[in-house]
Design a protein around this motif. Structure first.
Motif, PDB file in Angstrom:
ATOM      1  N   GLY A   1      -0.444 -14.905  -6.128  1.00 39.33           N
ATOM      2  CA  GLY A   1      -1.039 -16.201  -5.835  1.00 39.33           C
ATOM      3  C   GLY A   1      -2.376 -16.091  -5.137  1.00 39.33           C
ATOM      4  O   GLY A   1      -3.349 -16.751  -5.511  1.00 39.33           O
ATOM      5  N   SER A   2      -2.440 -15.251  -4.148  1.00 37.80           N
ATOM      6  CA  SER A   2      -3.669 -15.087  -3.388  1.00 37.80           C
ATOM      7  C   SER A   2      -4.765 -14.462  -4.248  1.00 37.80           C
ATOM      8  O   SER A   2      -5.922 -14.883  -4.184  1.00 37.80           O
ATOM      9  CB  SER A   2      -3.404 -14.218  -2.164  1.00 37.80           C
ATOM     10  OG  SER A   2      -4.585 -13.992  -1.444  1.00 37.80           O
ATOM     11  N   SER A   3      -4.410 -13.506  -5.060  1.00 34.60           N
ATOM     12  CA  SER A   3      -5.410 -12.855  -5.915  1.00 34.60           C
ATOM     13  C   SER A   3      -6.036 -13.844  -6.878  1.00 34.60           C
ATOM     14  O   SER A   3      -7.253 -13.873  -7.059  1.00 34.60           O
ATOM     15  CB  SER A   3      -4.768 -11.710  -6.709  1.00 34.60           C
ATOM     16  OG  SER A   3      -4.357 -10.687  -5.850  1.00 34.60           O
ATOM     17  N   GLY A   4      -5.211 -14.660  -7.482  1.00 34.40           N
ATOM     18  CA  GLY A   4      -5.720 -15.623  -8.438  1.00 34.40           C
ATOM     19  C   GLY A   4      -6.558 -16.701  -7.791  1.00 34.40           C
ATOM     20  O   GLY A   4      -7.574 -17.133  -8.341  1.00 34.40           O
ATOM     21  N   THR A   5      -6.156 -17.117  -6.626  1.00 34.14           N
ATOM     22  CA  THR A   5      -6.854 -18.199  -5.944  1.00 34.14           C
ATOM     23  C   THR A   5      -8.155 -17.730  -5.312  1.00 34.14           C
ATOM     24  O   THR A   5      -9.137 -18.475  -5.284  1.00 34.14           O
ATOM     25  CB  THR A   5      -5.945 -18.799  -4.849  1.00 34.14           C
ATOM     26  OG1 THR A   5      -4.748 -19.259  -5.453  1.00 34.14           O
ATOM     27  CG2 THR A   5      -6.624 -19.939  -4.119  1.00 34.14           C
ATOM     28  N   LEU A   6      -8.181 -16.503  -4.825  1.00 26.39           N
ATOM     29  CA  LEU A   6      -9.306 -16.066  -4.003  1.00 26.39           C
ATOM     30  C   LEU A   6     -10.113 -14.911  -4.591  1.00 26.39           C
ATOM     31  O   LEU A   6     -10.580 -14.042  -3.870  1.00 26.39           O
ATOM     32  CB  LEU A   6      -8.812 -15.731  -2.598  1.00 26.39           C
ATOM     33  CG  LEU A   6      -8.271 -16.954  -1.864  1.00 26.39           C
ATOM     34  CD1 LEU A   6      -7.557 -16.570  -0.601  1.00 26.39           C
ATOM     35  CD2 LEU A   6      -9.397 -17.929  -1.564  1.00 26.39           C
ATOM     36  N   GLY A   7     -10.278 -14.901  -5.913  1.00 32.05           N
ATOM     37  CA  GLY A   7     -11.311 -14.065  -6.481  1.00 32.05           C
ATOM     38  C   GLY A   7     -10.952 -12.806  -7.228  1.00 32.05           C
ATOM     39  O   GLY A   7     -11.841 -12.096  -7.672  1.00 32.05           O
ATOM     40  N   HIS A   8      -9.687 -12.478  -7.395  1.00 33.67           N
ATOM     41  CA  HIS A   8      -9.315 -11.275  -8.138  1.00 33.67           C
ATOM     42  C   HIS A   8      -8.296 -11.624  -9.227  1.00 33.67           C
ATOM     43  O   HIS A   8      -7.142 -11.173  -9.188  1.00 33.67           O
ATOM     44  CB  HIS A   8      -8.760 -10.202  -7.197  1.00 33.67           C
ATOM     45  CG  HIS A   8      -9.797  -9.634  -6.291  1.00 33.67           C
ATOM     46  ND1 HIS A   8      -9.963 -10.059  -5.001  1.00 33.67           N
ATOM     47  CD2 HIS A   8     -10.747  -8.702  -6.503  1.00 33.67           C
ATOM     48  CE1 HIS A   8     -10.961  -9.394  -4.454  1.00 33.67           C
ATOM     49  NE2 HIS A   8     -11.463  -8.574  -5.347  1.00 33.67           N
ATOM     50  N   PRO A   9      -8.705 -12.418 -10.211  1.00 34.50           N
ATOM     51  CA  PRO A   9      -7.760 -12.876 -11.233  1.00 34.50           C
ATOM     52  C   PRO A   9      -7.135 -11.753 -12.057  1.00 34.50           C
ATOM     53  O   PRO A   9      -6.028 -11.909 -12.562  1.00 34.50           O
ATOM     54  CB  PRO A   9      -8.585 -13.828 -12.101  1.00 34.50           C
ATOM     55  CG  PRO A   9     -10.008 -13.440 -11.867  1.00 34.50           C
ATOM     56  CD  PRO A   9     -10.064 -12.930 -10.449  1.00 34.50           C
ATOM     57  N   ALA A  10      -7.804 -10.611 -12.163  1.00 36.75           N
ATOM     58  CA  ALA A  10      -7.241  -9.495 -12.931  1.00 36.75           C
ATOM     59  C   ALA A  10      -6.012  -8.894 -12.249  1.00 36.75           C
ATOM     60  O   ALA A  10      -5.242  -8.174 -12.892  1.00 36.75           O
ATOM     61  CB  ALA A  10      -8.301  -8.418 -13.160  1.00 36.75           C
ATOM     62  N   ALA A  11      -5.809  -9.191 -10.981  1.00 41.01           N
ATOM     63  CA  ALA A  11      -4.635  -8.676 -10.258  1.00 41.01           C
ATOM     64  C   ALA A  11      -3.398  -9.546 -10.467  1.00 41.01           C
ATOM     65  O   ALA A  11      -2.282  -9.115 -10.167  1.00 41.01           O
ATOM     66  CB  ALA A  11      -4.939  -8.557  -8.766  1.00 41.01           C
ATOM     67  N   VAL A  12      -3.575 -10.751 -10.979  1.00 40.58           N
ATOM     68  CA  VAL A  12      -2.463 -11.699 -11.058  1.00 40.58           C
ATOM     69  C   VAL A  12      -1.356 -11.217 -11.980  1.00 40.58           C
ATOM     70  O   VAL A  12      -0.185 -11.159 -11.586  1.00 40.58           O
ATOM     71  CB  VAL A  12      -2.957 -13.101 -11.486  1.00 40.58           C
ATOM     72  CG1 VAL A  12      -1.777 -14.043 -11.704  1.00 40.58           C
ATOM     73  CG2 VAL A  12      -3.906 -13.657 -10.439  1.00 40.58           C
ATOM     74  N   SER A  13      -1.677 -10.885 -13.206  1.00 44.01           N
ATOM     75  CA  SER A  13      -0.640 -10.496 -14.175  1.00 44.01           C
ATOM     76  C   SER A  13       0.140  -9.262 -13.724  1.00 44.01           C
ATOM     77  O   SER A  13       1.374  -9.272 -13.749  1.00 44.01           O
ATOM     78  CB  SER A  13      -1.271 -10.283 -15.552  1.00 44.01           C
ATOM     79  OG  SER A  13      -0.291  -9.966 -16.502  1.00 44.01           O
ATOM     80  N   PRO A  14      -0.531  -8.187 -13.287  1.00 48.17           N
ATOM     81  CA  PRO A  14       0.258  -7.038 -12.821  1.00 48.17           C
ATOM     82  C   PRO A  14       1.059  -7.342 -11.552  1.00 48.17           C
ATOM     83  O   PRO A  14       2.160  -6.818 -11.375  1.00 48.17           O
ATOM     84  CB  PRO A  14      -0.771  -5.937 -12.597  1.00 48.17           C
ATOM     85  CG  PRO A  14      -2.094  -6.582 -12.609  1.00 48.17           C
ATOM     86  CD  PRO A  14      -1.955  -7.874 -13.336  1.00 48.17           C
TER      87      PRO A  14
END
Length: 109
Positions: free
Chosen positions: A58-71
């Motif tokens: 959640g934090s990755s997607g919201t705060l600038g690292h969308p590539a971390a969301v799926s993994p």
């Protein structure tokens, strides 16, 4: 400093703090993965790891690292009892999260 500039500076500060928190979460997940692979975790430890992965996604997607969301979501599933996700897949997911967090955050709106 204009309002837009001040906003950009604040957003960058928040993104940097989130990155630091997410790197800490990833490190905690690395320890949890190691423990699972070395013999297991107690049910409450598994649930804690699942929650960490959920927060990381959640934090990755919201705060600038969308590539971390799926993994990170894959790690969340890994720590869900009965998922059947192989250890090697979880290791790869964590490596992908770390790689994504090493990049510059996308703080554009």
């Amino acid at each position: 400093m204009s309002g837009q500039d001040a906003f950009s500076v604040e957003l960058a500060r928040i993104a940097a703090a989130a990155r630091h928190s997410n790197l800490s979460r990833a490190e905690q997940l690395r320890h949890a993965l190691d423990r699972v692979q070395d013999g297991g975790l107690e049910p409450e430890q598994v649930e804690r790891a699942r929650r960490l992965a959920h927060q990381l996604a959640g934090s990755s997607g919201t705060l600038g690292h969308p590539a971390a969301v799926s993994p990170a979501r894959l790690l969340e599933s890994y720590f869900t009892p009965g998922s059947g996700i192989p250890d090697a897949t979880a290791d790869e997911a964590l490596a992908a999260v770390l790689a994504a967090l090493q990049g510059q955050p996308d703080t554009t709106l």
